[in-house]
Design a protein around this motif. Sequence first.
Motif, short mmCIF file in Angstrom:
data_model
loop_
_atom_site.label_atom_id
_atom_site.label_comp_id
_atom_site.label_asym_id
_atom_site.label_seq_id
_atom_site.Cartn_x
_atom_site.Cartn_y
_atom_site.Cartn_z
N TYR A 198 45.46 -19.63 12.00
CA TYR A 198 45.83 -19.17 13.34
C TYR A 198 47.25 -19.62 13.67
CZ TYR A 198 45.83 -19.13 18.46
OH TYR A 198 46.15 -18.93 19.78
N ASN A 199 47.51 -20.92 13.47
CA ASN A 199 48.84 -21.44 13.78
C ASN A 199 49.92 -20.78 12.95
OD1 ASN A 199 47.95 -23.16 15.71
ND2 ASN A 199 47.67 -24.88 14.29
N ARG A 200 49.60 -20.47 11.71
CA ARG A 200 50.59 -19.87 10.84
C ARG A 200 51.00 -18.50 11.39
NH1 ARG A 200 48.09 -19.88 5.78
NH2 ARG A 200 47.34 -17.81 6.25
N ILE A 201 50.01 -17.72 11.79
CA ILE A 201 50.31 -16.38 12.28
C ILE A 201 51.06 -16.45 13.62
CG2 ILE A 201 49.29 -14.19 13.03
CD1 ILE A 201 46.91 -14.91 11.11
N ILE A 202 50.53 -17.26 14.52
CA ILE A 202 51.19 -17.42 15.82
C ILE A 202 52.61 -17.95 15.65
CG2 ILE A 202 51.14 -18.79 17.95
CD1 ILE A 202 49.12 -16.66 18.02
N GLY A 203 52.75 -18.94 14.77
CA GLY A 203 54.06 -19.55 14.53
C GLY A 203 55.05 -18.53 14.02
N ALA A 204 54.63 -17.74 13.04
CA ALA A 204 55.52 -16.73 12.46
C ALA A 204 55.93 -15.71 13.51
CB ALA A 204 54.83 -16.04 11.28
N PHE A 205 55.00 -15.33 14.34
CA PHE A 205 55.34 -14.33 15.37
C PHE A 205 56.26 -14.94 16.42
CE2 PHE A 205 54.29 -11.42 18.98
CZ PHE A 205 54.74 -10.25 18.38
#
Length: 709
Positions: free
Chosen positions: A503-510
Amino acid sequence: MGDAVAVQFGKSSVYTGIVWRLHDTPPAKGEAKPILQVLYDKPLLSELQMRFWEWIADYYICSVGEVMRVALPSIIKAKARCEAEFEPYVPKRETTVKLVAAAFSDEVRAKMERRAPKRYEALCEIERAGGVLPRYAVELDATALKALVKAGLVEMGERDYKLDSEWSKMLLPKLSSAQAKALDDIRSGLSDKRVALLHGVTSSGKTEIYTHLIEERLARGEDVLFLVPEISLTTQLVERMRSLFGESVTVYHSKLTPQQRTKLYTDMLSSESGNFVVGARSALFLPYKKLGLVVVDEEHDSSYKQTEPNPRYNGRDAAVVLASLYDAKCVMGSATPSLESYTNYLSGKYAYALLTERYGGVEMPDIVISDTVRNVKRNERKLHFNKELLDGIADRLERNEQVILFQNRRGYSPYMECPSCGWSARCPHCNVTLSVHQQKGRMVCHYCGYNEPIVRYCPNCKTTELKAMGFGTERVEEAVSQLFPEARVLRLDGDTATSGTAYNRIIGAFARHEADILVGTQIVSKGLDFADVTLIGILNGDNLLASPDFRAEERAWQLLMQVAGRAGRRDKRGEVIIQTAEPEHSVYSLIGDYERVTTKLLAERKQFRYPPFVRMVKIMMRSSNKSLLVDSSLRFGEQLRNRFGRRVLGPVSPLIDRVRGEYRVELMLKVEVESSFSRARAILREEIAKLRSDKECRNVVIICDVDVM
Ligand code: ADP
Ligand code: ZN
Ligand code: ZN
């Protein structure tokens, strides 16, 4: 009392129990068992905690044992085969993965990004976290990790599992005058009321206001609990809180490992007060000593309710009870307060504070209703996208701004249908269609997890032209990539956000603007703050209203408001485009007008006797024996009608009347708020016991869901 003890039942089973009451009445049947061992050097539960468990069991019509199941970390209460296994496990060290920065050169990065993207991402994640992460937070299996160690890219290590450190007084942001006024209203309201409702539009600075209230309590040495509806929301919030309150912020929720939960629980047991916990509803059960404040953020969110299994409690409502047991205060916040909480304010039970503007003068977005039927007629709809949304996306891409696309359904399509005979793929164990998940190549039951390969031909008429009907996030992602091949697209849903790290990876990338478009389910509507997002597309508004549930409209409207609150920034007004085949529906015209929506919905609830004017208990009966279920539910319906009269509805078959091979029927009990609900629960318990005393009916499972969501 409150001690955990081991007791042997039967030849080889040892159970953990909690000493609840001391008495000398011998058991009616059998003999009293000796206590084998007291498991910890101090009681696990305080008197107040025991009262809290009892309240939950009584109110939500379940047993205290069922409360124990969610309230204590599994290690503490584990059932073991022999006494020796009961060594209480308290981990002191944790395994870590450290990035060898020198080895992670540009050259290595470039190669890995292409050839081993998963490992590459994991390494970047460690880098972003400052070079070291605990093993459980690194999303790689043992083989991958071993290979990385061998390649000299990471080193394994160990460190103390230290969770407590000094709370340092910090500088809180200075409040705007509107915020300062709201804070004042809360403070003065709480002087004679238990609960305050903070009604503030998205980005109005509710969180900033909470921090001021939290600081006061911590400074006095009291405990503070900050509840969020979903685990995924804890991470961002914790970062924000840690930057203010230091490392002492504790995170607690059910997805931590049993070791972590045990450590946190026992640490808190032996610590003084002054703990600051951010967590999901299970954090209500921690051993607070001097609880001073409970914050319930996004109080309207239905994820506060545990739907399965017992205790089916609502974390928000239990928070109010917990606060009153400790004589603490409770602050609830939302941009769209639930009808229940708003009614409590109107009736004078809760204090209230209102924030009508976003912080920094950010404007509310423009809402555009896009008529799907008209688009189809004019031949302007392409792959689930109406012209308005297509133009909007193209425009944002050109200006290098970001877009969020929302669809409240995961997977590729909700079902596969044969166009010639009408056959559709269904779960063999549940009465539902199987959802198509293209990337996994499988059809999956969203109720029991059953899955099988995607069918290629109709088993009925052998046609091979099967059609995937409807669309979920996976299909939206595919369509948007086809329509805008140059756009970088990410997807956030239950299939991609499989863990907190993912979750953090996706949110972070966005958030770092490494993608232009984020496609997602409900998750994208919660607690996110992206500076560059100026357009939000809702692919199918009708979907939100489709459920037969009496809360459907309230929920749809809350969700639209929450999603809309994610668009726009200081220098630029955001836009929300909602695609719908029913553009006249009042839910759309009323977005943003809290008072009017609330007045309308409350009038409907009153007329049709729904909460907050009645308390509703759903009684679910289940059995794999269909005729037994039908007979006993009819009988139970009669029994209840004898006691409650017209307050009883059913039995009826729910929409999904078979799950995991078990048939289901439901009854509904509606009790006016003016009458005694505890009396009603007592009668309900009596009648359940009466039905259970029948030999046959005993095999039917009866579950009560109080204040059903
Ligand atoms: P809410 O919780 O109501 O959605 P937040 O507290 O997250 O709103 O505030 C929205 C944004 O505005 C955040 O980025 C926050 O840091 C900023 N903000 C709000 N109030 C202040 C303030 N008084 N000073 C500085 N920044 C603020
Ligand atoms: Zn067919
Ligand atoms: Zn199933």
